[in-house]
Design a protein around this motif. Structure first.
Motif, PDB file in Angstrom:
ATOM      1  N   ALA A  17       0.845  -1.190   0.000  1.00  0.00           N
ATOM      2  CA  ALA A  17       0.000   0.000   0.000  1.00  0.00           C
ATOM      3  C   ALA A  17       0.889   1.252   0.000  1.00  0.00           C
ATOM      4  CB  ALA A  17      -0.901  -0.009   1.224  1.00  0.00           C
ATOM      5  N   PRO A  18       0.480   2.313  -0.708  1.00  0.00           N
ATOM      6  CA  PRO A  18      -0.830   2.494  -1.350  1.00  0.00           C
ATOM      7  C   PRO A  18      -0.911   1.919  -2.765  1.00  0.00           C
ATOM      8  CG  PRO A  18       0.426   4.491  -1.562  1.00  0.00           C
ATOM      9  CD  PRO A  18       1.287   3.548  -0.748  1.00  0.00           C
ATOM     10  N   TYR A  19       0.111   1.160  -3.188  1.00  0.00           N
ATOM     11  CA  TYR A  19       0.093   0.591  -4.532  1.00  0.00           C
ATOM     12  C   TYR A  19      -0.736  -0.691  -4.546  1.00  0.00           C
ATOM     13  CZ  TYR A  19       4.004   3.773  -5.284  1.00  0.00           C
ATOM     14  OH  TYR A  19       4.785   4.881  -5.368  1.00  0.00           O
ATOM     15  N   PHE A  20      -1.161  -1.100  -5.720  1.00  0.00           N
ATOM     16  CA  PHE A  20      -1.875  -2.353  -5.866  1.00  0.00           C
ATOM     17  C   PHE A  20      -1.366  -3.061  -7.116  1.00  0.00           C
ATOM     18  CE2 PHE A  20      -4.379   0.765  -8.193  1.00  0.00           C
ATOM     19  CZ  PHE A  20      -4.729   0.115  -9.352  1.00  0.00           C
ATOM     20  N   GLY A  21      -1.525  -4.393  -7.108  1.00  0.00           N
ATOM     21  CA  GLY A  21      -1.061  -5.201  -8.231  1.00  0.00           C
ATOM     22  C   GLY A  21      -0.461  -6.501  -7.714  1.00  0.00           C
ATOM     23  N   VAL A  22      -0.547  -7.547  -8.543  1.00  0.00           N
ATOM     24  CA  VAL A  22      -0.047  -8.872  -8.178  1.00  0.00           C
ATOM     25  C   VAL A  22       0.746  -9.426  -9.366  1.00  0.00           C
ATOM     26  CG1 VAL A  22      -0.657 -11.240  -7.524  1.00  0.00           C
ATOM     27  CG2 VAL A  22      -2.001  -9.320  -6.655  1.00  0.00           C
ATOM     28  N   GLY A  23       1.911 -10.052  -9.052  1.00  0.00           N
ATOM     29  CA  GLY A  23       2.708 -10.717 -10.077  1.00  0.00           C
ATOM     30  C   GLY A  23       2.843 -12.187  -9.738  1.00  0.00           C
ATOM     31  N   ALA A  24       2.555 -13.073 -10.691  1.00  0.00           N
ATOM     32  CA  ALA A  24       2.643 -14.521 -10.476  1.00  0.00           C
ATOM     33  C   ALA A  24       4.062 -14.981 -10.769  1.00  0.00           C
ATOM     34  CB  ALA A  24       1.645 -15.260 -11.362  1.00  0.00           C
ATOM     35  N   ALA A  25       4.815 -15.334  -9.713  1.00  0.00           N
ATOM     36  CA  ALA A  25       6.199 -15.816  -9.798  1.00  0.00           C
ATOM     37  C   ALA A  25       7.132 -14.778 -10.406  1.00  0.00           C
ATOM     38  CB  ALA A  25       6.273 -17.124 -10.582  1.00  0.00           C
ATOM     39  N   VAL A  26       6.711 -13.538 -10.446  1.00  0.00           N
ATOM     40  CA  VAL A  26       7.549 -12.413 -10.884  1.00  0.00           C
ATOM     41  C   VAL A  26       7.112 -11.182 -10.097  1.00  0.00           C
ATOM     42  CG1 VAL A  26       7.997 -13.264 -13.221  1.00  0.00           C
ATOM     43  CG2 VAL A  26       5.973 -11.858 -12.782  1.00  0.00           C
ATOM     44  N   PRO A  27       7.985 -10.189  -9.954  1.00  0.00           N
ATOM     45  CA  PRO A  27       7.551  -8.953  -9.311  1.00  0.00           C
ATOM     46  C   PRO A  27       6.366  -8.342 -10.060  1.00  0.00           C
ATOM     47  CG  PRO A  27       9.934  -9.029  -9.433  1.00  0.00           C
ATOM     48  CD  PRO A  27       9.435 -10.193 -10.245  1.00  0.00           C
ATOM     49  N   ALA A  28       5.440  -7.779  -9.305  1.00  0.00           N
ATOM     50  CA  ALA A  28       4.232  -7.206  -9.893  1.00  0.00           C
ATOM     51  C   ALA A  28       4.528  -5.861 -10.561  1.00  0.00           C
ATOM     52  CB  ALA A  28       3.169  -7.018  -8.817  1.00  0.00           C
ATOM     53  N   ALA A  29       3.735  -5.557 -11.580  1.00  0.00           N
ATOM     54  CA  ALA A  29       3.751  -4.218 -12.173  1.00  0.00           C
ATOM     55  C   ALA A  29       2.795  -3.370 -11.329  1.00  0.00           C
ATOM     56  CB  ALA A  29       3.319  -4.270 -13.634  1.00  0.00           C
ATOM     57  N   CYS A  30       3.341  -2.698 -10.341  1.00  0.00           N
ATOM     58  CA  CYS A  30       2.516  -2.006  -9.353  1.00  0.00           C
ATOM     59  C   CYS A  30       1.837  -0.773  -9.944  1.00  0.00           C
ATOM     60  CB  CYS A  30       3.363  -1.606  -8.151  1.00  0.00           C
ATOM     61  SG  CYS A  30       3.980  -3.027  -7.224  1.00  0.00           S
ATOM     62  N   GLN A  31       0.612  -0.523  -9.452  1.00  0.00           N
ATOM     63  CA  GLN A  31      -0.162   0.637  -9.864  1.00  0.00           C
ATOM     64  C   GLN A  31      -0.645   1.377  -8.612  1.00  0.00           C
ATOM     65  OE1 GLN A  31      -2.953  -0.210 -13.217  1.00  0.00           O
ATOM     66  NE2 GLN A  31      -2.380  -2.350 -12.829  1.00  0.00           N
ATOM     67  N   ILE A  32      -1.034   2.615  -8.813  1.00  0.00           N
ATOM     68  CA  ILE A  32      -1.537   3.409  -7.691  1.00  0.00           C
ATOM     69  C   ILE A  32      -2.600   4.373  -8.200  1.00  0.00           C
ATOM     70  CG2 ILE A  32       0.343   5.091  -7.966  1.00  0.00           C
ATOM     71  CD1 ILE A  32       0.150   5.546  -4.932  1.00  0.00           C
ATOM     72  N   ASP A  33      -3.722   4.441  -7.506  1.00  0.00           N
ATOM     73  CA  ASP A  33      -4.774   5.406  -7.814  1.00  0.00           C
ATOM     74  C   ASP A  33      -4.591   6.557  -6.828  1.00  0.00           C
ATOM     75  OD1 ASP A  33      -7.025   6.925  -8.244  1.00  0.00           O
ATOM     76  OD2 ASP A  33      -8.333   5.193  -8.548  1.00  0.00           O
ATOM     77  N   GLU A  34      -3.927   7.600  -7.292  1.00  0.00           N
ATOM     78  CA  GLU A  34      -3.580   8.707  -6.399  1.00  0.00           C
ATOM     79  C   GLU A  34      -4.804   9.502  -5.947  1.00  0.00           C
ATOM     80  OE1 GLU A  34       0.666  10.339  -7.595  1.00  0.00           O
ATOM     81  OE2 GLU A  34      -0.532   9.950  -9.377  1.00  0.00           O
ATOM     82  N   CYS A  35      -5.944   9.214  -6.550  1.00  0.00           N
ATOM     83  CA  CYS A  35      -7.167   9.886  -6.108  1.00  0.00           C
ATOM     84  C   CYS A  35      -7.754   9.200  -4.876  1.00  0.00           C
ATOM     85  CB  CYS A  35      -8.204   9.882  -7.242  1.00  0.00           C
ATOM     86  SG  CYS A  35      -7.780  10.979  -8.613  1.00  0.00           S
ATOM     87  N   LEU A  36      -7.472   7.896  -4.745  1.00  0.00           N
ATOM     88  CA  LEU A  36      -8.082   7.145  -3.656  1.00  0.00           C
ATOM     89  C   LEU A  36      -7.151   6.995  -2.464  1.00  0.00           C
ATOM     90  CD1 LEU A  36      -9.796   4.285  -5.687  1.00  0.00           C
ATOM     91  CD2 LEU A  36     -10.819   6.417  -4.845  1.00  0.00           C
ATOM     92  N   GLU A  37      -5.815   6.963  -2.709  1.00  0.00           N
ATOM     93  CA  GLU A  37      -4.880   6.634  -1.659  1.00  0.00           C
ATOM     94  C   GLU A  37      -4.342   7.883  -0.963  1.00  0.00           C
ATOM     95  OE1 GLU A  37      -4.600   3.709  -0.772  1.00  0.00           O
ATOM     96  OE2 GLU A  37      -5.415   2.608  -2.483  1.00  0.00           O
ATOM     97  N   GLN A  38      -3.721   7.627   0.177  1.00  0.00           N
ATOM     98  CA  GLN A  38      -3.049   8.673   0.936  1.00  0.00           C
ATOM     99  C   GLN A  38      -1.549   8.421   0.842  1.00  0.00           C
ATOM    100  OE1 GLN A  38      -4.608  11.228   2.459  1.00  0.00           O
ATOM    101  NE2 GLN A  38      -6.577  10.457   1.726  1.00  0.00           N
ATOM    102  N   CYS A  39      -0.839   9.284   0.186  1.00  0.00           N
ATOM    103  CA  CYS A  39       0.603   9.130   0.053  1.00  0.00           C
ATOM    104  C   CYS A  39       1.201  10.498  -0.235  1.00  0.00           C
ATOM    105  CB  CYS A  39       0.956   8.136  -1.067  1.00  0.00           C
ATOM    106  SG  CYS A  39       0.487   8.703  -2.727  1.00  0.00           S
ATOM    107  N   ASP A  40       2.515  10.566  -0.293  1.00  0.00           N
ATOM    108  CA  ASP A  40       3.186  11.856  -0.484  1.00  0.00           C
ATOM    109  C   ASP A  40       2.792  12.501  -1.802  1.00  0.00           C
ATOM    110  OD1 ASP A  40       4.434  11.499   1.904  1.00  0.00           O
ATOM    111  OD2 ASP A  40       6.291  10.696   1.051  1.00  0.00           O
ATOM    112  N   THR A  41       2.569  11.690  -2.825  1.00  0.00           N
ATOM    113  CA  THR A  41       2.244  12.257  -4.140  1.00  0.00           C
ATOM    114  C   THR A  41       0.755  12.215  -4.441  1.00  0.00           C
ATOM    115  OG1 THR A  41       2.486  10.132  -5.265  1.00  0.00           O
ATOM    116  CG2 THR A  41       4.477  11.443  -4.999  1.00  0.00           C
ATOM    117  N   CYS A  42      -0.050  11.704  -3.507  1.00  0.00           N
ATOM    118  CA  CYS A  42      -1.463  11.493  -3.807  1.00  0.00           C
ATOM    119  C   CYS A  42      -2.273  12.783  -3.667  1.00  0.00           C
ATOM    120  CB  CYS A  42      -2.037  10.413  -2.893  1.00  0.00           C
ATOM    121  SG  CYS A  42      -1.323   8.778  -3.229  1.00  0.00           S
ATOM    122  N   ALA A  43      -3.461  12.751  -4.290  1.00  0.00           N
ATOM    123  CA  ALA A  43      -4.337  13.925  -4.282  1.00  0.00           C
ATOM    124  C   ALA A  43      -4.864  14.195  -2.879  1.00  0.00           C
ATOM    125  CB  ALA A  43      -5.501  13.697  -5.244  1.00  0.00           C
ATOM    126  N   GLY A  44      -5.085  13.114  -2.148  1.00  0.00           N
ATOM    127  CA  GLY A  44      -5.646  13.285  -0.817  1.00  0.00           C
ATOM    128  C   GLY A  44      -6.983  14.003  -0.893  1.00  0.00           C
TER     129      GLY A  44
END
Length: 572
Positions: free
Chosen positions: A339-366
């Motif tokens: 968190a605040p990223y989302f995404g799943v990778g099967a037997a490999v690192p995930a290609a993470c995504q983030i909805d900056e409108c929904l999450e609370q983070c340094d770069t997010c819209a809040g």
């Protein structure tokens, strides 16, 4: 029985007692004995001196009697029973112990020293006892000198240097051609001086002497019998049973763990502790079971193995999850974005995504968009990049901003349902609406603009539109007719009113340009030039009062624009 004759004198008679028949003659005696008879002195007066001689190969003679014949079968030749070469041919000595002629085939072959052996009428089978003999290869008392017994296992003459020194009881040991290194097995029953007999056997244990050297005493051990293990020095052992390594006991693992590819461990090897062995899974798998094979678990996130993630998720800053941690489900581990990223990778690192409108983070819209005035909505442009969220003003307001609160505008022409909006006022009259300032505080500044070809505008009201048919492009307009005339003409729209109620169409006029004169409604004018009356400076060829000054009358016969300087002055 004498014989002899002489002529004219007395005969010299001879008497061969071996041939003649006379009281003293015994020639037949020799012949009956199988001997030869010889009379050494044939004189008639010499009687009784005949000799019986034995026939070869026998030897012997006797006077006046049969001889006692002898034969040495070792040297006599030829004879049917002699075999002198039989002994000498194999290096043996021949001895005839009884040389009487009646004693035949009794010669003996005797082996040469240091070998021993005899045989009658045949070569002897010689033996060489290197323990008894004195020879270059013999023991010569070496064993006896060491207090050991000597034995020659093979007494064949060609089997040399094979004599053995054997240790005296209770020690044991042998050596070939040298004194033996004697050993003393203190566990052996023959060791009457040892103390183990009453210690190991009553404890049902075996005795073991690790160093059986004769000089090593008191090092015997009692050893536990399989499958138990343990040793005791000069005492009974404390036995232990490792049920993992023991085989064949009722409570032992008996390869249960190893057949499952697992390690076996016996936590308590005391003889009283049975059936407590444990199968433990081998790394990277985990799990254990008492008295049975374990159900192993392989968490590919925690372990290091060929199919495991080996920190792939952690290196990407993600969490690792193994949904089914068993051997039958390999390479099913997942990398989950934190968190605040989302995404799943099967037997490999995930290609993470983030909805900056929904999450609370340094770069997010809040709450930047939600708390804006007027209230705005947040839109995420893409979930794979940061700082690309937008605030967008809610209707009737307009405006967007990237990664910031938007500056909203209020277009009173486009908005509907507000008290200050045009609300189709302009469009209902075929006019365009334009909001001069969309700033929130600038209200009722919208303008109705007349649509081409009309012109005209009004603020916050319907415009009174005008139609200049000379400049506009429309079905009734002049559309360049006047300008294209030769010479060029000007266009004048006498009534440009259109309002919302147009009252005058096709009232444009082409007017000739000075010094030409003339006009025409909705058509090109037929222009004229009266050079006598035209006084404008634009006419260089006009009379301009020349005739009047002279008191004469001026006359222009053609008045055509292309016929110039044809005016005349006539006397009055």
């Amino acid at each position: 029985p004498a014989y002899g004759a002489a002529a004219g004198r007395a005969a010299a008679c001879a008497l061969d007692e071996c041939e003649a028949v006379c009281p003293t003659c015994q020639g037949g005696v020799c012949r009956l004995a199988g001997q030869r008879c010889d009379d050494p002195d044939l004189a008639v007066g010499v009687t009784g001196d005949w000799v019986c001689r034995c026939l070869a190969p026998t030897s012997g003679e006797a006077v006046g009697a049969p001889a006692v014949c002898h034969i040495d079968e070792c040297v006599a030749t030829p004879c049917d029973t002699c075999e002198a070469d039989a002994c000498e041919g194999v290096g043996q000595a021949c001895v005839d112990g009884n040389t009487l002629a009646a004693a035949l085939s009794d010669w003996v072959c005797t082996c040469p020293a240091p070998t021993v052996g005899t045989a009658t009428a045949a070569a002897a089978a010689c033996v060489l006892d290197e323990c008894a003999a004195s020879c270059a290869t013999c023991s010569n008392g070496v064993c006896i000198g060491a207090g050991q017994a000597c034995g020659d296992p093979d007494t064949a003459p060609d089997a040399t240097r094979d004599w053995l020194c054997t240790c005296a009881a209770p020690t044991s040991g042998t050596a070939v051609g040298a004194p033996a290194a004697c050993a003393l097995d203190e566990c052996a029953a023959t060791c009457t001086s040892c103390e183990n007999g009453a210690t190991c056997a009553p404890a049902a244990q075996d005795c073991h002497d690790p160093n059986p050297a004769a000089t090593s005493r008191g090092d015997w051990e009692c050893a536990c019998r399989a499958p138990a293990e343990g040793r005791g020095l000069r005492r009974a052992a404390v036995c232990r049973l490792d049920e993992c390594h023991a085989v064949g006991c009722g409570t032992c693992a008996n390869y249960t763990c190893s057949d499952a590819g697992q390690a076996c461990r016996d936590p308590d090897t005391a003889m009283a502790s049975w059936g407590d062995w444990v199968c433990e899974c081998r790394a990277p798998r985990v799990g254990s079971a008492v008295g049975a094979a374990a159900a192993c678990v392989l968490d590919e996130c925690e372990a290091a193995c060929d199919t495991c993630e080996e920190n792939a998720c952690a290196a990407a800053g993600q969490d690792c999850e193994d949904p089914v941690p068993i051997d039958l489900a390999l390479q099913d581990w997942l990398c989950r974005c934190c968190a605040p990223y989302f995404g799943v990778g099967a037997a490999v690192p995930a290609a993470c995504q983030i909805d900056e409108c929904l999450e609370q983070c340094d770069t997010c819209a809040g709450a930047a968009c939600l708390h804006a005035i007027p209230r705005q909505e947040c839109i995420e442009t893409t979930t794979t990049a940061l700082n690309d969220w937008r605030c967008r003003c809610l209707a009737p307001f307009e405006g967007t901003a990237v990664a910031a609160e938007a500056t909203c505008t209020y277009d009173e022409c486009g908005a509907h349902g507000c008290q200050t909006c045009a609300n189709a006022t302009c469009s209902d009259h075929g006019q365009d609406c334009f909001d001069q300032s969309t700033a929130l505080l600038n209200l009722l500044d919208w303008v109705c603009l007349c649509s081409a070809p009309f012109s005209g505008e009004a603020t916050a009201a319907v415009a009174a539109c005008l139609l200049d048919e000379c400049t506009a492009g429309c079905a009734t307009c002049e559309n360049g007719v006047c300008e294209a005339a030769l010479p060029r003409q000007g266009c004048v729209d006498r009534d440009r009113a259109a309002g919302p109620f147009v009252v005058s169409y096709s009232d444009w006029v082409c007017e000739c340009i000075a010094p030409l004169r003339g006009n025409a409604s909705a058509a090109r004018a037929a222009c004229t030039l009266d050079e006598c009356t035209e006084t404008s400076a634009a006419c260089a060829t006009c009379a301009k009062g020349a005739c009047d000054t002279a008191g004469q009358t001026c006359k222009d016969p053609s008045k055509r624009p292309d016929t110039l300087s044809d005016w005349t002055c006539s006397c009055r």
